[in-house]
Structure formats: structure tokens, C-alpha cells
Design a protein around this motif. Structure first.
Motif, PDB file in Angstrom:
ATOM      1  N   ARG A 176      12.310   6.093  -6.819  1.00 41.63           N
ATOM      2  CA  ARG A 176      13.113   6.309  -5.615  1.00 41.63           C
ATOM      3  C   ARG A 176      12.233   6.311  -4.369  1.00 41.63           C
ATOM      4  NH1 ARG A 176      14.865  10.690  -2.487  1.00 41.63           N
ATOM      5  NH2 ARG A 176      16.934  10.399  -1.560  1.00 41.63           N
ATOM      6  N   SER A 177      11.106   7.027  -4.427  1.00 39.26           N
ATOM      7  CA  SER A 177      10.217   7.078  -3.266  1.00 39.26           C
ATOM      8  C   SER A 177       9.521   5.736  -3.046  1.00 39.26           C
ATOM      9  CB  SER A 177       9.187   8.196  -3.429  1.00 39.26           C
ATOM     10  OG  SER A 177       8.379   7.990  -4.564  1.00 39.26           O
ATOM     11  N   VAL A 178       9.287   4.985  -4.110  1.00 36.28           N
ATOM     12  CA  VAL A 178       8.719   3.640  -3.972  1.00 36.28           C
ATOM     13  C   VAL A 178       9.679   2.762  -3.173  1.00 36.28           C
ATOM     14  CG1 VAL A 178       8.162   1.509  -5.210  1.00 36.28           C
ATOM     15  CG2 VAL A 178       7.255   3.677  -6.014  1.00 36.28           C
ATOM     16  N   ARG A 179      10.943   2.808  -3.530  1.00 31.25           N
ATOM     17  CA  ARG A 179      11.937   1.999  -2.823  1.00 31.25           C
ATOM     18  C   ARG A 179      12.088   2.431  -1.368  1.00 31.25           C
ATOM     19  NH1 ARG A 179      16.863   1.515  -7.307  1.00 31.25           N
ATOM     20  NH2 ARG A 179      15.840  -0.061  -8.636  1.00 31.25           N
ATOM     21  N   ILE A 180      12.083   3.747  -1.140  1.00 35.62           N
ATOM     22  CA  ILE A 180      12.210   4.246   0.230  1.00 35.62           C
ATOM     23  C   ILE A 180      10.981   3.833   1.051  1.00 35.62           C
ATOM     24  CG2 ILE A 180      12.252   6.319   1.667  1.00 35.62           C
ATOM     25  CD1 ILE A 180      13.910   7.663  -0.524  1.00 35.62           C
ATOM     26  N   GLY A 181       9.790   4.030   0.493  1.00 35.84           N
ATOM     27  CA  GLY A 181       8.570   3.675   1.203  1.00 35.84           C
ATOM     28  C   GLY A 181       8.501   2.196   1.522  1.00 35.84           C
ATOM     29  N   PHE A 182       8.854   1.369   0.546  1.00 38.20           N
ATOM     30  CA  PHE A 182       8.833  -0.082   0.744  1.00 38.20           C
ATOM     31  C   PHE A 182       9.833  -0.497   1.814  1.00 38.20           C
ATOM     32  CE2 PHE A 182      10.549  -4.282  -0.181  1.00 38.20           C
ATOM     33  CZ  PHE A 182       9.401  -5.059  -0.248  1.00 38.20           C
ATOM     34  N   THR A 183      11.044   0.044   1.730  1.00 39.19           N
ATOM     35  CA  THR A 183      12.111  -0.355   2.653  1.00 39.19           C
ATOM     36  C   THR A 183      11.837   0.102   4.081  1.00 39.19           C
ATOM     37  OG1 THR A 183      13.722  -0.249   0.848  1.00 39.19           O
ATOM     38  CG2 THR A 183      14.585  -0.252   3.097  1.00 39.19           C
ATOM     39  N   VAL A 184      11.454   1.360   4.248  1.00 40.40           N
ATOM     40  CA  VAL A 184      11.218   1.893   5.592  1.00 40.40           C
ATOM     41  C   VAL A 184      10.032   1.186   6.245  1.00 40.40           C
ATOM     42  CG1 VAL A 184      10.549   3.933   6.908  1.00 40.40           C
ATOM     43  CG2 VAL A 184      12.259   4.119   5.090  1.00 40.40           C
ATOM     44  N   THR A 185       8.964   1.011   5.486  1.00 45.43           N
ATOM     45  CA  THR A 185       7.791   0.322   6.032  1.00 45.43           C
ATOM     46  C   THR A 185       8.128  -1.120   6.386  1.00 45.43           C
ATOM     47  OG1 THR A 185       6.359   1.681   4.621  1.00 45.43           O
ATOM     48  CG2 THR A 185       5.369  -0.259   5.641  1.00 45.43           C
ATOM     49  N   GLY A 186       8.800  -1.812   5.472  1.00 39.51           N
ATOM     50  CA  GLY A 186       9.145  -3.210   5.701  1.00 39.51           C
ATOM     51  C   GLY A 186      10.072  -3.398   6.889  1.00 39.51           C
ATOM     52  N   LEU A 187      11.105  -2.574   6.981  1.00 37.31           N
ATOM     53  CA  LEU A 187      12.071  -2.702   8.069  1.00 37.31           C
ATOM     54  C   LEU A 187      11.425  -2.390   9.421  1.00 37.31           C
ATOM     55  CD1 LEU A 187      14.970  -3.122   9.051  1.00 37.31           C
ATOM     56  CD2 LEU A 187      15.405  -0.701   8.583  1.00 37.31           C
ATOM     57  N   THR A 188      10.697  -1.285   9.477  1.00 39.89           N
ATOM     58  CA  THR A 188      10.046  -0.889  10.732  1.00 39.89           C
ATOM     59  C   THR A 188       9.062  -1.952  11.202  1.00 39.89           C
ATOM     60  OG1 THR A 188      10.210   1.427  10.049  1.00 39.89           O
ATOM     61  CG2 THR A 188       8.725   0.925  11.877  1.00 39.89           C
ATOM     62  N   LEU A 189       8.242  -2.421  10.266  1.00 42.75           N
ATOM     63  CA  LEU A 189       7.217  -3.405  10.614  1.00 42.75           C
ATOM     64  C   LEU A 189       7.822  -4.750  10.987  1.00 42.75           C
ATOM     65  CD1 LEU A 189       4.314  -4.207  10.904  1.00 42.75           C
ATOM     66  CD2 LEU A 189       4.120  -4.367   8.420  1.00 42.75           C
ATOM     67  N   TYR A 190       8.843  -5.171  10.260  1.00 44.44           N
ATOM     68  CA  TYR A 190       9.453  -6.482  10.532  1.00 44.44           C
ATOM     69  C   TYR A 190      10.101  -6.507  11.914  1.00 44.44           C
ATOM     70  CZ  TYR A 190      11.924 -10.853   9.615  1.00 44.44           C
ATOM     71  OH  TYR A 190      12.377 -12.150   9.678  1.00 44.44           O
ATOM     72  N   VAL A 191      10.842  -5.447  12.241  1.00 44.65           N
ATOM     73  CA  VAL A 191      11.523  -5.396  13.544  1.00 44.65           C
ATOM     74  C   VAL A 191      10.506  -5.336  14.678  1.00 44.65           C
ATOM     75  CG1 VAL A 191      13.008  -4.003  15.025  1.00 44.65           C
ATOM     76  CG2 VAL A 191      13.633  -4.374  12.622  1.00 44.65           C
ATOM     77  N   LEU A 192       9.531  -4.440  14.576  1.00 45.07           N
ATOM     78  CA  LEU A 192       8.554  -4.282  15.654  1.00 45.07           C
ATOM     79  C   LEU A 192       7.640  -5.492  15.775  1.00 45.07           C
ATOM     80  CD1 LEU A 192       7.388  -0.560  15.622  1.00 45.07           C
ATOM     81  CD2 LEU A 192       8.566  -1.788  17.437  1.00 45.07           C
ATOM     82  N   TRP A 193       7.217  -6.044  14.660  1.00 43.46           N
ATOM     83  CA  TRP A 193       6.326  -7.208  14.688  1.00 43.46           C
ATOM     84  C   TRP A 193       6.988  -8.376  15.413  1.00 43.46           C
ATOM     85  CZ3 TRP A 193       1.320  -8.205  13.562  1.00 43.46           C
ATOM     86  CH2 TRP A 193       0.933  -9.542  13.420  1.00 43.46           C
ATOM     87  N   ASN A 194       8.237  -8.612  15.104  1.00 42.81           N
ATOM     88  CA  ASN A 194       8.934  -9.729  15.738  1.00 42.81           C
ATOM     89  C   ASN A 194       9.260  -9.441  17.201  1.00 42.81           C
ATOM     90  OD1 ASN A 194       9.702 -12.057  13.747  1.00 42.81           O
ATOM     91  ND2 ASN A 194       9.917 -10.175  12.561  1.00 42.81           N
ATOM     92  N   ALA A 219       0.825  -1.212   0.000  1.00 46.24           N
ATOM     93  CA  ALA A 219       0.000   0.000   0.000  1.00 46.24           C
ATOM     94  C   ALA A 219       0.856   1.258   0.000  1.00 46.24           C
ATOM     95  CB  ALA A 219      -0.923  -0.014   1.214  1.00 46.24           C
ATOM     96  N   VAL A 220       1.899   1.271   0.811  1.00 48.32           N
ATOM     97  CA  VAL A 220       2.777   2.447   0.883  1.00 48.32           C
ATOM     98  C   VAL A 220       3.538   2.626  -0.431  1.00 48.32           C
ATOM     99  CG1 VAL A 220       4.799   3.444   2.007  1.00 48.32           C
ATOM    100  CG2 VAL A 220       3.014   2.372   3.381  1.00 48.32           C
ATOM    101  N   ALA A 221       4.037   1.531  -0.979  1.00 47.80           N
ATOM    102  CA  ALA A 221       4.814   1.614  -2.223  1.00 47.80           C
ATOM    103  C   ALA A 221       3.959   2.105  -3.386  1.00 47.80           C
ATOM    104  CB  ALA A 221       5.418   0.250  -2.546  1.00 47.80           C
ATOM    105  N   LEU A 222       2.738   1.604  -3.481  1.00 48.91           N
ATOM    106  CA  LEU A 222       1.876   1.995  -4.597  1.00 48.91           C
ATOM    107  C   LEU A 222       1.457   3.454  -4.533  1.00 48.91           C
ATOM    108  CD1 LEU A 222      -0.457  -1.133  -4.912  1.00 48.91           C
ATOM    109  CD2 LEU A 222       1.436  -0.472  -6.404  1.00 48.91           C
ATOM    110  N   ALA A 223       1.539   4.046  -3.350  1.00 51.31           N
ATOM    111  CA  ALA A 223       1.126   5.440  -3.194  1.00 51.31           C
ATOM    112  C   ALA A 223       2.225   6.427  -3.575  1.00 51.31           C
ATOM    113  CB  ALA A 223       0.695   5.695  -1.754  1.00 51.31           C
ATOM    114  N   GLN A 224       3.419   5.933  -3.910  1.00 51.10           N
ATOM    115  CA  GLN A 224       4.552   6.826  -4.178  1.00 51.10           C
ATOM    116  C   GLN A 224       4.627   7.206  -5.661  1.00 51.10           C
ATOM    117  OE1 GLN A 224       5.869   7.855  -1.372  1.00 51.10           O
ATOM    118  NE2 GLN A 224       4.521   6.318  -0.431  1.00 51.10           N
TER     119      GLN A 224
END
Length: 228
Positions: A108-126, A99-104
Motif C-alpha cells: 500500500r505504501s509502495v503504491r502511495i509513494g510511487f503515485t504521489v511522487t510520480g504525479l507531483t514530479l510529472y505536473v511540476l516538471w512539465n 527510489a521512493v517506492a523501494l523505500a516503502q
């Protein structure tokens, strides 16, 4: 980061629910580390808690997770990542990162949105999964606290904003009726598989109602505007 933090914190509910379903802390953490798709994880532990067959529970979780493969088809074009990176990025292809990536607006912003969302969510979720699983014993009976409802509640909160068309709402409504109606007659985990039939059924009905699908050829006059 807001999306990652908001959804990542719900990993605590999964950790508690999973531990309350009889899974060990290591099994619970392994699910979040390796599966990393909340709806499938909740579906799996929910079916196991209801006494469902492990294979049936895994099948239900698998079919819920298949949607991520379709997300990947689109994201592979937008991200255009090197081949060596793609297997690692695939682990983060879920509802929120898509959802975040498609909104960019730019790659460049697609990659940033995907990476930041994925990293933040993966670390916190676990992290919150671990805290929930470890703390489940201190909480006591999870059913008494109503935490068994946390999984469905989180899933509905993610799903509701996505139902923007009449067809999508019809699919969701039919799936609910099928799932709830079959809970008492089918083994745990099977109703969610049957509920998936709501999607092709709704699309079939929609197709039958469109001009040109009643046995006569469509014309530019009666075809939907978007098709013309």
C-alpha cells in the motif's frame, strides 16, 4: 511530495537549456510530456546544441533511458497493478519514483509513494519546462548565465548519492574519463555511448578478481561470504 517538488523545479533549467539549444517551445514541452526522464532529455538537447547528429543524440538519450526498463521489472512486482493501469504507470517509472517506492515497507505504501511522487514530479516538471522555455527569450543568452551547466549539475546531484560501493564509483570515474577524453575526437552524442562501456568493463574486472574466477574452482572456504 518533497522529492517531486525538489526535482520537479529543475524542469525550468531544462526548458531554458532546450530553448537555448534551438528547440521550439512545443518541441521542448513535448519532450517533457512524452519522454519524462531528465537525464535523457538533457543529453538530447545538449548533443543537439553541440551540433551533433539528431540520430546520434537520440541514441544517446535512448541508452540513458534504458535503465528505466530495469526499474520497471522490479516495480511491477512491488506495485502489482492491474494490466489496464500498467501502461500509464510505466510513464512514471524513473529514478525518483523508483527510489521512493523501494523505500516503502508495504504494498500500500509502495503504491502511495510511487503515485504521489510520480504525479507531483510529472505536473511540476512539465509546468516548469513550459515556464523555462517561454522565459528563455527574456533571459537572453543562456551561455552567459551559465544555465547550460544546469543539466549536468542536476544529473550529478541525482547520481552522487547512488554511488555507495567501490565498483559504482569506479564505473562513474571510468565513464567520466571516457566521455571527456573522447569529446574532442568523436561527434557530439557519441562519447556518452562509449562511456557506457565503463559498466561492463568494471564488472569484468571485478569478476576476475573474485575467488574462483582464475581458472580454479571456488570452494566454500574462499568464496565470498554473501555467496556462501
Amino acid at each position: 511530495m518533497g522529492v517531486g517538488i525538489a526535482v520537479g523545479l529543475s524542469g525550468f533549467a531544462f526548458g531554458v537549456t532546450s530553448a537555448g539549444s534551438g528547440l521550439t517551445v512545443s518541441q521542448t514541452c513535448a519532450l517533457s510530456l512524452l519522454v519524462f526522464t531528465g537525464a535523457s532529455q538533457f543529453a538530447l538537447v545538449g548533443a543537439l546544441a553541440s551540433g551533433g547528429n539528431p540520430l546520434t543524440a537520440a541514441a544517446g538519450a535512448f541508452f540513458l533511458g534504458v535503465r528505466n526498463a530495469f526499474y520497471g521489472l522490479r516495480l511491477s512486482q512491488l506495485l502489482a497493478l492491474p494490466r489496464a493501469v500498467r501502461p500509464f504507470a510505466a510513464q512514471w517509472v524513473i529514478d525518483e519514483t523508483t527510489a521512493v517506492a523501494l523505500a516503502q515497507p508495504t504494498r500500500r505504501s509502495v503504491r502511495i509513494g510511487f503515485t504521489v511522487t510520480g504525479l507531483t514530479l510529472y505536473v511540476l516538471w512539465n509546468l516548469t519546462t513550459l515556464l523555462g522555455a517561454v522565459g528563455a527569450g527574456a533571459i537572453g543568452d543562456t551561455d552567459a548565465w551559465g544555465l547550460d551547466a544546469a543539466g549536468p549539475a542536476v544529473f550529478l546531484a541525482l547520481l552522487a548519492p547512488m554511488l555507495t560501493t567501490t565498483t559504482e564509483r569506479a564505473v562513474a570515474g571510468a565513464a567520466v574519463l571516457l566521455g571527456l577524453g573522447l569529446l574532442s575526437v568523436l561527434p557530439a552524442g557519441v562519447p556518452v555511448l562509449v562511456a557506457a562501456l565503463a559498466a561492463p568493463a568494471a564488472l569484468y574486472v571485478k569478476g576476475r578478481r573474485r575467488p574462483g574466477t582464475d581458472g580454479r574452482p571456488s570452494t566454500s572456504h574462499d568464496a565470498p561470504e554473501e555467496d556462501r
